[in-house]
Design an enzyme around this catalytic site. Structure first.
Site, short mmCIF file in Angstrom:
data_model
loop_
_atom_site.label_atom_id
_atom_site.label_comp_id
_atom_site.label_asym_id
_atom_site.label_seq_id
_atom_site.Cartn_x
_atom_site.Cartn_y
_atom_site.Cartn_z
N CYS A 77 0.82 -1.20 0.00
CA CYS A 77 0.00 0.00 0.00
C CYS A 77 0.86 1.27 0.00
CB CYS A 77 -0.97 -0.05 1.19
SG CYS A 77 -2.22 1.20 1.09
N HIS A 140 -3.68 -5.07 1.04
CA HIS A 140 -3.08 -5.51 2.31
C HIS A 140 -3.12 -7.03 2.45
CE1 HIS A 140 -2.47 -1.68 4.44
NE2 HIS A 140 -3.46 -1.25 3.67
N GLU A 142 -1.84 -8.75 4.73
CA GLU A 142 -1.80 -9.17 6.14
C GLU A 142 -3.17 -9.30 6.78
OE1 GLU A 142 -0.91 -6.32 4.85
OE2 GLU A 142 -1.08 -4.62 6.20
#
Ligand code: XMP
Length: 493
Positions: A77, A140, A142
């Site tokens: 990002c 993202h 994660e």
């Protein structure tokens, strides 16, 4: 070791968490960390997301050293945008944002890079350098909503960085014991407060394994612990684990200092200060005993600090507003001049639990709900007296016992019974009663920053309520707290 540079995203710690799950050791440092000042060479670097736009005048900048180190770099990002910015690509501030990203989107990739993924709205969802190991992704990986996110991170860490998977709790134990021995030396002495909770117990056990009885644990009974808590802690820590533990019963002193205090912050301060006084007196007594037997004076203080606290304290975002004064040993007086040892400072809570299990602790201790330093005192509104503590303690014991019987203990992040010092009319037998109220609290949460109240099955609530009303003298009503955090907090004070 993988280095994660934190540009302030709320997900940064999740990247760390995921990579640890692959068995790879990683560290999160603020983005202001200069690569040239690192004492170790990372195997790969991940640049996190950020609440900033790369065009903000005060936006955090990436250290060019990151790209000069010659190790693989993954920008997530904001990290992607910083990379684009650094290598001369173009970005657009775009309100119709890419999923997960706030505002900015790459509109032209820098020279030497090529696009490796697109979506309908993001023509440059992922890019890589033609020769160097530099990667950027707009989304993202994660967060769990990115279905293949884990795999993407795993590929980067294992296939591209070729990081070794040697991060296991078993390895950690050996390494940490060696580290403690090196710091403390052959004769050094360490003291530490032990509460009976999982963090301080695991920390104490590691110390004991490293230096035996040169670790002196002190358990302060503050008179506002739960039913039987001190006795149980002693059974586990002393009888089972052999830890050199001094139990200081200061209940009367705490209760005397709490007398007449009704303000929540004042109650917290009284408990915090009394704790420090008692701890220091005990520490002095141990120090004197060490000197008398020809040992070294105490030089070190054990603390059970966990990684989230470390992250919080080094956070790029700066300190957050204080809602409540938390009580822990951090407030010891300057004149103690002890050096800190923090064996758990690299670990997340679930890793500490795993460690506790490996060290032979009972499931009961390993999975215990968190319990605040000021204990039951912040669960009794108004003045804390011996009688009020007895009522709250008994109700809490019944409550937790029933939760365990119903098999719900692990689904709930934290539960307790509080005592509300308001009186209401009731009837017991044929007699009118005018008694206080018990307030039950149970929450689900992953980080304790936000929380939802737990949706109990009615029959469980019914059982709990009837047992408390029948068995706890001085109580004729039970209420269930259906407030989320925010706007409520988990504790009442
Ligand atoms: P709140 O009430 O702020 O609680 O929503 C969030 C978490 O922190 C715990 N807590 C404390 N823990 N010392 C502690 O060690 C304290 O003074 C303290 N106050 C709150 C609370 O139990 C919950 O898990």
């Amino acid at each position: 070791t993988i280095l994660i540079l934190d540009f302030g995203s709320q997900y940064s710690h999740l990247i760390t968490r995921r990579i640890r799950e692959f068995g790879v050791y990683c560290e999160l440092l603020p983005c202001t960390q200069k690569i040239s000042e690192l004492s170790w060479k990372p195997t790969g670097i991940i640049l996190s997301g950020s609440p900033y736009s790369v065009y903000d005048h005060d936006a955090p900048r990436v250290d060019p050293g990151v790209f000069e180190l010659g190790v693989p770099v993954l920008g997530i990002c904001y990290g992607l945008q910083e990379m684009t910015n650094y290598f001369g690509g173009k970005e657009l501030t775009n309100e119709s944002q890419v999923w997960m990203s706030h505002g900015d989107q790459v509109t032209a990739i820098p020279e030497g890079f090529r696009v490796i993924a697109t979506t309908n709205t993001a023509p440059f969802a992922a890019m890589r350098h033609n020769e160097k190991s530099l990667f950027g992704i707009q989304f993202h990986p994660e967060v769990t909503h990115s279905v293949d996110g884990k795999q993407i991170l795993k590929n980067f860490v294992l296939k591209i960085c070729k990081a070794s998977q040697n991060w296991t709790m078993q390895e950690f134990i050996g390494k940490e014991i060696d580290r403690i021995r090196k710091i403390v030396g052959e004769k050094g002495q360490v003291i530490g407060a032990v509460s009976g909770g999982v963090d301080s117990s695991v920390a104490a056990k590691l110390m004991h394994m490293a230096i035996g009885d040169r670790f002196h644990g002190i358990l302060v009974d503050n008179g506002v612990m739960r039913h039987n808590e001190c006795a149980q802690a002693k059974k586990m820590l002393v009888d089972k684990m052999g830890i050199n533990l001094k139990i200081a019963d200061a209940s009367d002193r705490f209760l005397a200092n709490l007398a007449g205090k009704t303000d929540p912050e004042q109650k917290r301060k009284v408990i915090g200060n009394t704790f420090i006084d008692v701890f220091e007196e005990e520490a002095k007594a141990i120090d004197d005993a060490c000197a008398a037997s020809g040992g070294q004076p105490i030089e070190f203080l054990l603390q059970g600090t966990l990684y989230p606290d470390v992250i919080e304290s080094i956070s790029f975002k700066g300190p957050s507003a204080t809602i409540k004064t938390h009580h822990n040993v951090g407030g010891l007086k300057e004149n103690m001049k002890l050096k800190l040892i923090e064996p758990l400072r690299e670990l997340f809570k679930d890793e500490v639990r795993e460690l506790g299990r490996l060290l032979g602790m009972d499931d009961e201790l390993v999975w215990r709900h968190p319990f605040p330093g000021p204990g039951i005192a912040i669960r009794i509104l108004g003045e804390v007296t011996k009688e009020q503590v007895a009522i709250a303690r008994k109700a809490d014991y019944i409550y937790i016992e029933e939760i365990k019987k119903a098999g719900l203990y692990r689904q709930i992040a934290q539960a307790y019974a509080a005592l509300l010092p308001v009186k209401a009319v009731g009837v017991k037998g044929d007699k009118r009663t005018y008694e206080q109220m018990i307030c039950l609290r149970a929450v689900e949460t992953s980080d304790f920053m936000t929380a939802d109240w737990f949706p109990f099955p009615y029959d469980v609530l019914k059982r709990i309520s009837s047992r408390i009303c029948n068995e706890v003298e001085g109580v004729n009503r039970v209420v269930y707290d259906v407030s989320s955090k925010p706007p409520a907090t988990i504790e009442l004070e």
